[in-house]
Every structure is written in C-alpha cells, then in structure tokens.
Design an enzyme around this catalytic site. Structure first.
Site, PDB file in Angstrom:
ATOM      1  N   THR A   1       0.944  -1.179  -0.563  1.00 14.57           N
ATOM      2  CA  THR A   1      -0.074  -0.207  -0.014  1.00 14.57           C
ATOM      3  C   THR A   1       0.473   1.150   0.575  1.00 14.57           C
ATOM      4  OG1 THR A   1      -1.720  -0.846   1.203  1.00 14.57           O
ATOM      5  CG2 THR A   1      -2.344   1.374   1.502  1.00 14.57           C
ATOM      6  N   GLU A  88       9.832  -4.731  -2.678  1.00 16.42           N
ATOM      7  CA  GLU A  88       9.959  -5.452  -1.606  1.00 16.42           C
ATOM      8  C   GLU A  88      10.734  -6.626  -2.471  1.00 16.42           C
ATOM      9  OE1 GLU A  88       5.913  -7.482  -1.231  1.00 16.42           O
ATOM     10  OE2 GLU A  88       5.899  -5.815   0.894  1.00 16.42           O
ATOM     11  N   ASN A 215       6.404 -12.621   0.284  1.00 16.51           N
ATOM     12  CA  ASN A 215       4.531 -12.151   0.091  1.00 16.51           C
ATOM     13  C   ASN A 215       3.396 -13.749  -0.313  1.00 16.51           C
ATOM     14  OD1 ASN A 215       3.634  -9.253  -0.424  1.00 16.51           O
ATOM     15  ND2 ASN A 215       5.509  -9.780  -1.857  1.00 16.51           N
ATOM     16  N   THR A 220       0.506 -16.134   7.259  1.00 14.18           N
ATOM     17  CA  THR A 220       1.634 -16.933   8.214  1.00 14.18           C
ATOM     18  C   THR A 220       2.951 -16.592   8.877  1.00 14.18           C
ATOM     19  OG1 THR A 220       1.795 -17.491   6.264  1.00 14.18           O
ATOM     20  CG2 THR A 220      -0.514 -18.348   6.675  1.00 14.18           C
TER      21      THR A 220
END
Lengths: 220, 213
Positions: A1, A88, A215, A220
C-alpha cells in the site's frame, strides 16, 4: 500500500492546490510500480497551511503557481522513487524515461508499462541485458508509435536505434546491471519513440526470488 | 547508496532521497518542515511483528487547505471512503491519523464504524470538529484495526506532538509496514519574495501500483 502525507506552508487557494496535487501525483506516485497490484488503501493527502505568509497563489499558470507546482512535483517524485527503490525484495531502482511521444500522457503510459513488465524486471534482477523485453513492453503499452523510430538505451549502452538492433558489449551491459544491483542503485532505461514533444518518467524495481518469499507467507 | 543511509532515531534507516538540482534547497525534516505543522509517532500495539512505532499523527496549528488522491480500487478501504466523504464537503482539515498493522479494508460496516470512532476520539482530544480529522490505514487487508489499543494510545500520541525533526522521523517510521527504510523529504524555495517549505513522508514497499484519482 502507498500512503503519503505532504505538508506545505504556502498560501494557495483550495481549487489551485487540488489541481496542483493531482498533477504532481500523476507525475510521481501514479508513475511508480513494484508488483502491479493496486492497493485498497492508496492515499496521498496534501495540506497547505499558508503559514509562510506571502501573496495568495490563486492561479496555476502564474509564475508563482508554476514555481510551487515544480517544487511539489520534486518532493512527490523524491518520495515516489524511494518507494520503488524500497520495493519488496528489490536490489535496484529501475528508472524509465520516455521521450518523443505525442503527449506527456502517452510517454507516461509507455514508461510505466515498461517499468511494470515482469519479464523486464526479472531480466534486470538476473543482470541479463535482454532488451527485447523492453521493446516488447513499449509495444503493448497501448500507445501508437512508429517502430522504425524506436531507440533504446540501457544505461550508456545503445541497444536499438531507428528501430534497428545495435551491436553492443553484452558482458559490459551485464556488468553494469550487476554493479548497480550490488549498490542498490538505479538502472536507467531511456526510450525514444519518435519526434513528439511528450516526455515522462516511471520508476519500478527488479523482481527477485525474495519478493515471492516475503509475500508467500505474509499473514502466516 | 546504502552507505548514504543515516541511522534514524527510531532504529530504522532513512531512504537516501536526493532531490535534483533546482531553485530549491533540500532541508532536514519531513512532514514537520513546513510552518504550522507538528507530528508524532508511537507504538500502539497494532503491529504483530515488531515494536516499531505504528501510529502516526500530523496536525496543523490552523485549518489547512487539503487535497487528496485515492485508490480507484473498487474495494477501497474504510478510511479511504471516510476521507473522500470529508473532502467532498470541506476543503480544510487540521489532522491526519495514520495506523500501520491493519488496513481496515474489506471490513464492511464494522470497519467503517472503526474509522468513525478513531476520528471522533482524536477530534475530541484535539478539541476540533470530527470533520477536521482524516484517517489513513495500512497493513493486512481483511483485518479490523485493533481499535482499543489505538484509542488508548491517542492521548500519548497527542502529547508527543512536536515540530522537531525527530517527531517527523517517528511519524515516518510509524507508517511503515514491510518497508526497510522510512521515507521523508523536505525542501525550501523562494516563491515571489516568500520562503516556502514543502515536506512529506510516504510508505510503501509491496502492493505498489497506484492508480489514484
């Protein structure tokens, strides 16, 4: 985001400020990409306090209005590029500059399409000067141009000119990508599509194995 | 470029932003560089992975002219819908509250109420109308804000408001998620005969392909 807050102490009218912010966002944050996913939350808020005093800027096409627009563009582009640089898993920023298009918007579309190409991004991560992917992405951007006028530079290396592939030192070009990646620097791609006056830039990053690792397990 | 990163006071490196040459001077500070603005950042126990600051606040001393651009994603988050509604009615605001950890997107009516509750609580503490408060959220989509933690932290967040550089840095860190650097920049320029400052902060590392309007 993507989130951002911009603050300014110029005295400016609301309608001019909103026009300026929209223009600056189109030239900056809307010209970056990391992974092609548009978030549910992307927001840029820009506040102008008027605390510096001075005459109220009420016209965007005035000299003062142009000065404020340019400064706003620069601030937003600095922040936008830092987001792409920090993509990322990225090892480098990819800066794509397009010139020779009919309009600024046309150039912007081509630039961002190239910056968004997964295959171009993966090749750059692999330090592979696979420039055909750059030409391919420019071609599917949805902007008409004459392929016989296409030229492409990767860093200082001329790869295509007048629509014709050019001989270049492949290992030197690969070394350029390797050095930039090791420094987390900027890979520069320059594309010219004709003789128009439209030019624009877009910014992205390479696509790495690390991106998938981050990602694949995000919650998790 | 990595070597240029300066250590921040909040244990997160800062992005190496170098502005191009022009009729301006890059200056320290980000979102508090411009006159009239204060900021703060605090750890409000919203993040699950670390204890970095995760709640930021930017406040203007007076009503500020405001513009916003927002995602065109049809699944726009509750804070996006809230801000759009505010900006349709008003062109001036006083505060922006930003949380990391939970995006408050795809959270339905409850998420919308969470945004209202956060804006209302902050407005009450600041003594301003709720319509003068804007909200941004980032984090996991589909998760509601840890609202109790956020509301509990608001008095401290407000008490920490300052126009110094460290506060701007804390705010910039507080809005990060998977970012490895915080992102702040500011410049000073002369417009007419007046010294004008523009600054800002941003965050983003993944899910980045903005198409804002």
């Amino acid at each position: 985001t993507l989130l951002g807050v911009i603050t300014c102490d110029a005295a400016v009218t609301s309608d001019i400020w909103r026009t300026m912010v929209k223009t600056a966002v189109m030239r900056s944050f809307n010209q970056i990409t990391v992974d092609g996913d548009s978030s549910t939350n992307d927001t840029i808020l820009a506040l102008a306090s008027g605390a510096c005093g001075g005459d109220l800027i009420a016209r965007g096409d005035s000299f003062e209005g142009s000065q404020l627009q340019r400064a706003l563009d620069v601030v937003m582009q600095g922040l936008a590029k830092s987001v792409a640089w920090d993509g990322e898993g990225a090892t480098c920023l990819i800066a794509v500059k397009v010139s020779g298009a009919e309009t600024e918007a046309a150039a912007a579309t081509i630039a961002r399409t190239v910056a968004s190409s997964s295959l171009t991004k993966a090749a750059i991560h692999g330090r592979d000067p696979n420039w055909g992917r750059i030409a391919c992405a420019a071609g599917y951007a949805g902007v008409k141009f004459d392929p016989s006028q296409l030229s492409i530079h990767l860093g200082q290396f001329l790869l295509m000119e007048g629509g014709q592939p050019q001989p270049f030192d492949r290992s030197a070009a690969s070394h350029y990508l390797k050095v930039v990646g090791e420094e987390h620097g900027t890979v520069q791609i320059n594309i010219c599509v004709g003789n128009g006056t439209g030019c624009s830039e877009a910014w992205g990053c390479d696509l790495s194995y690390e991106y998938v690792r981050i990602n694949a397990e995000y919650t998790t | 470029v990595l070597e240029q990163m300066a250590p921040s006071t909040t244990s997160m490196p800062e992005a190496p932003i170098v502005l191009p040459e022009g009729p301006w001077k890059q200056i320290p500070g980000g979102v508090t560089a411009a006159g009239g603005f204060k900021a703060s950042g605090a750890y409000a126990r919203l993040r699950s992975a670390s204890q970095k600051p995760d709640l930021a606040l930017v406040v203007c001393d007076h009503d500020a002219v405001v513009a916003g651009t927002f995602t065109t994603n049809l699944m726009a988050a509750a804070p996006v819908l809230y801000c759009k509604k505010i900006l349709e009615k008003s062109d001036r605001v006083r505060a922006v509250l930003i949380n990391a950890g939970q995006a408050n997107a795809a959270t339905g009516d409850a998420g919308h109420q969470d945004s209202l509750d956060c804006a209302s609580a902050l407005a009450k503490i600041l003594g301003i109308p709720m319509e003068s408060v804007l909200i941004q959220s980032t984090g996991v989509i589909g998760q509601r804000i840890k609202k109790d933690n956020l509301l509990d932290s608001l008095p401290y967040l407000v008490s920490e408001l300052s126009s110094d550089i460290e506060s701007a840095n804390k705010a910039a860190v507080a809005i990060t998620t998977t970012d490895i650097v915080s992102k702040s920049v500011a410049l000073e320029t002369i417009i007419g005969n007046t010294k004008v400052r523009i600054g800002g902060m941003a965050k983003g590392s993944g899910m980045i392909h903005p198409n804002m309007a």
